[in-house]
Write a protein that holds these residues in place. Structure first.
Motif, PDB file in Angstrom:
ATOM      1  N   ASP A   1       0.672  -2.064 -14.676  1.00 46.41           N
ATOM      2  CA  ASP A   1      -0.026  -0.938 -13.770  1.00 46.41           C
ATOM      3  C   ASP A   1      -1.311  -1.393 -13.557  1.00 46.41           C
ATOM      4  O   ASP A   1      -2.007  -0.785 -12.274  1.00 46.41           O
ATOM      5  CB  ASP A   1       0.142   0.281 -14.715  1.00 46.41           C
ATOM      6  CG  ASP A   1       1.568   0.985 -14.803  1.00 46.41           C
ATOM      7  OD1 ASP A   1       2.412   0.365 -14.263  1.00 46.41           O
ATOM      8  OD2 ASP A   1       1.778   2.125 -15.176  1.00 46.41           O
ATOM      9  N   PHE A   2      -2.248  -1.338 -14.355  1.00 50.04           N
ATOM     10  CA  PHE A   2      -3.791  -1.764 -14.264  1.00 50.04           C
ATOM     11  C   PHE A   2      -3.927  -2.866 -13.198  1.00 50.04           C
ATOM     12  O   PHE A   2      -4.858  -2.831 -12.388  1.00 50.04           O
ATOM     13  CB  PHE A   2      -4.215  -2.326 -15.566  1.00 50.04           C
ATOM     14  CG  PHE A   2      -3.900  -1.351 -16.851  1.00 50.04           C
ATOM     15  CD1 PHE A   2      -4.938  -0.102 -16.631  1.00 50.04           C
ATOM     16  CD2 PHE A   2      -3.237  -1.410 -17.368  1.00 50.04           C
ATOM     17  CE1 PHE A   2      -4.696   1.067 -17.740  1.00 50.04           C
ATOM     18  CE2 PHE A   2      -2.909  -0.447 -18.517  1.00 50.04           C
ATOM     19  CZ  PHE A   2      -3.620   0.664 -18.898  1.00 50.04           C
TER      20      PHE A   2
ATOM     21  N   LEU B   1       2.005   1.990  -3.416  1.00 50.33           N
ATOM     22  CA  LEU B   1       0.920   2.433  -4.310  1.00 50.33           C
ATOM     23  C   LEU B   1       0.844   3.888  -4.075  1.00 50.33           C
ATOM     24  O   LEU B   1       0.314   4.808  -4.788  1.00 50.33           O
ATOM     25  CB  LEU B   1      -0.354   1.762  -3.926  1.00 50.33           C
ATOM     26  CG  LEU B   1      -0.379   0.351  -4.585  1.00 50.33           C
ATOM     27  CD1 LEU B   1      -1.549  -0.464  -4.243  1.00 50.33           C
ATOM     28  CD2 LEU B   1       0.058   0.138  -6.081  1.00 50.33           C
TER      29      LEU B   1
ATOM     30  N   ARG C   1       4.817   2.574 -11.427  1.00 51.79           N
ATOM     31  CA  ARG C   1       4.432   1.109 -11.035  1.00 51.79           C
ATOM     32  C   ARG C   1       5.225  -0.003 -11.811  1.00 51.79           C
ATOM     33  O   ARG C   1       5.582  -0.905 -11.165  1.00 51.79           O
ATOM     34  CB  ARG C   1       3.102   0.830 -11.442  1.00 51.79           C
ATOM     35  CG  ARG C   1       2.084   1.666 -10.902  1.00 51.79           C
ATOM     36  CD  ARG C   1       2.003   2.056  -9.207  1.00 51.79           C
ATOM     37  NE  ARG C   1       1.028   2.930  -8.829  1.00 51.79           N
ATOM     38  CZ  ARG C   1       1.262   3.992  -7.927  1.00 51.79           C
ATOM     39  NH1 ARG C   1       2.681   4.266  -7.743  1.00 51.79           N
ATOM     40  NH2 ARG C   1       0.369   4.646  -7.535  1.00 51.79           N
TER      41      ARG C   1
ATOM     42  N   ASP D   1       0.704  -1.293  -0.227  1.00 59.40           N
ATOM     43  CA  ASP D   1       0.040   0.002   0.037  1.00 59.40           C
ATOM     44  C   ASP D   1       0.874   1.380   0.025  1.00 59.40           C
ATOM     45  O   ASP D   1       0.583   2.218  -0.725  1.00 59.40           O
ATOM     46  CB  ASP D   1      -0.958  -0.217   1.186  1.00 59.40           C
ATOM     47  CG  ASP D   1      -1.947  -1.155   1.113  1.00 59.40           C
ATOM     48  OD1 ASP D   1      -2.220  -1.539   0.059  1.00 59.40           O
ATOM     49  OD2 ASP D   1      -2.420  -1.517   2.151  1.00 59.40           O
TER      50      ASP D   1
ATOM     51  N   GLU E   1      -3.005  -1.405  -9.545  1.00 57.66           N
ATOM     52  CA  GLU E   1      -4.084  -0.364  -9.172  1.00 57.66           C
ATOM     53  C   GLU E   1      -5.305  -1.039  -8.767  1.00 57.66           C
ATOM     54  O   GLU E   1      -6.182  -0.383  -8.076  1.00 57.66           O
ATOM     55  CB  GLU E   1      -4.032   0.822 -10.544  1.00 57.66           C
ATOM     56  CG  GLU E   1      -2.877   1.421 -10.747  1.00 57.66           C
ATOM     57  CD  GLU E   1      -2.633   2.478  -9.599  1.00 57.66           C
ATOM     58  OE1 GLU E   1      -3.569   2.865  -8.909  1.00 57.66           O
ATOM     59  OE2 GLU E   1      -1.599   3.087  -9.507  1.00 57.66           O
ATOM     60  N   ASP E   2      -5.809  -1.934  -9.444  1.00 59.47           N
ATOM     61  CA  ASP E   2      -6.925  -2.628  -9.420  1.00 59.47           C
ATOM     62  C   ASP E   2      -7.186  -3.546  -8.100  1.00 59.47           C
ATOM     63  O   ASP E   2      -7.972  -3.986  -7.556  1.00 59.47           O
ATOM     64  CB  ASP E   2      -7.530  -3.434 -10.475  1.00 59.47           C
ATOM     65  CG  ASP E   2      -7.863  -2.416 -11.657  1.00 59.47           C
ATOM     66  OD1 ASP E   2      -8.140  -1.368 -11.382  1.00 59.47           O
ATOM     67  OD2 ASP E   2      -7.950  -2.868 -12.793  1.00 59.47           O
TER      68      ASP E   2
END
Length: 225
Positions: free
Chosen positions: A220-221, A84, A90, A81, A224-225
């Motif tokens: 990255d996706f 992020l 990323r 976390d 992030e998800d």
């Protein structure tokens, strides 16, 4: 991004140096599996295609232990976390984690290959065999590191991580298993190490390239998800 990758990679290596649970577990698993193959096959030695298959399967399952633990410390201690929230690309995490896993695999093979030769391999180790095997295994390690990092990042946020990661990673790594075993078969021939088959080396290199680009595009996706 280079500084972020360097910092993340140093963190990974320091954590493993302080508590070498991942590498120790992978090494002990490899030795145990070689002993099981030694008695399970009821043969003192193996060579050629069988030797290549035994080595590749053992290293792949040992790699699963490292893949399963790749993000565990970050998740348990809040490092994931924190990353992020940091203003960092990323992709730096992907490169650092894949490089750390690649390093663990190389260290594992430096230990496991002599043990494999001692317990099972018919031709025995020599310089010619070592460099040929190293070329093949380094290509395999790159593919396992990239795919393993991608799958580990996918599985870290699920409760069934220990089940999900091997179920996804193993089918994706089947081409690596086939290519590595076929490329190593002539190397482990009892009559003497043969030439490396260029077709299988090219397949392993293409696999590394395709999955490297795919991981770069979707990581990255994924985080992030």
């Amino acid at each position: 991004m280079r500084h972020a990758v360097g910092a993340l990679l140093r963190k990974e290596l320091r954590l493993e140096l302080r508590a070498p649970t991942t590498l120790t577990g992978m090494a002990l698993f490899s030795v145990t599996t070689f002993v099981v193959f030694h008695f399970g096959l009821d043969r003192d030695t193996v060579e050629g295609q069988l030797a290549a298959g035994v080595l590749v399967v053992t290293l792949l399952f040992a790699a699963m232990l490292g893949i399963n633990r790749l993000f565990v410390t970050d998740e348990e201690e809040g490092g994931f976390d924190g990353f992020l929230l940091a203003p960092v690309d990323r992709t730096a995490l992907l490169v650092a984690k894949a490089t750390a896993l690649f390093s663990f695999l190389v260290l594992l093979e430096l230990f496991a290959l002599p043990v494999f030769a001692l317990l099972l391999l018919e031709p025995g180790l020599d310089v010619g065999l070592l460099w040929r095997a190293a070329v093949v295994l380094l290509l395999a390690d790159a593919g396992i590191a990239v795919v393993g990092t991608l799958v580990a990042a996918l599985g870290i946020q699920t409760r069934a991580r220990d089940l999900l990661v091997p179920l996804i990673a193993l089918p994706l790594l089947v081409p690596v298993v086939i290519g590595t075993a076929r490329a190593l078969a002539p190397v482990f021939d009892a009559a003497g190490a043969g030439a490396l088959p260029g077709r299988w080396l090219a397949i392993l290199g293409l696999y590394d390239l395709v999955f490297g680009l795919l991981a770069y595009a979707v990581f990255d996706f994924l985080v992030e998800d």
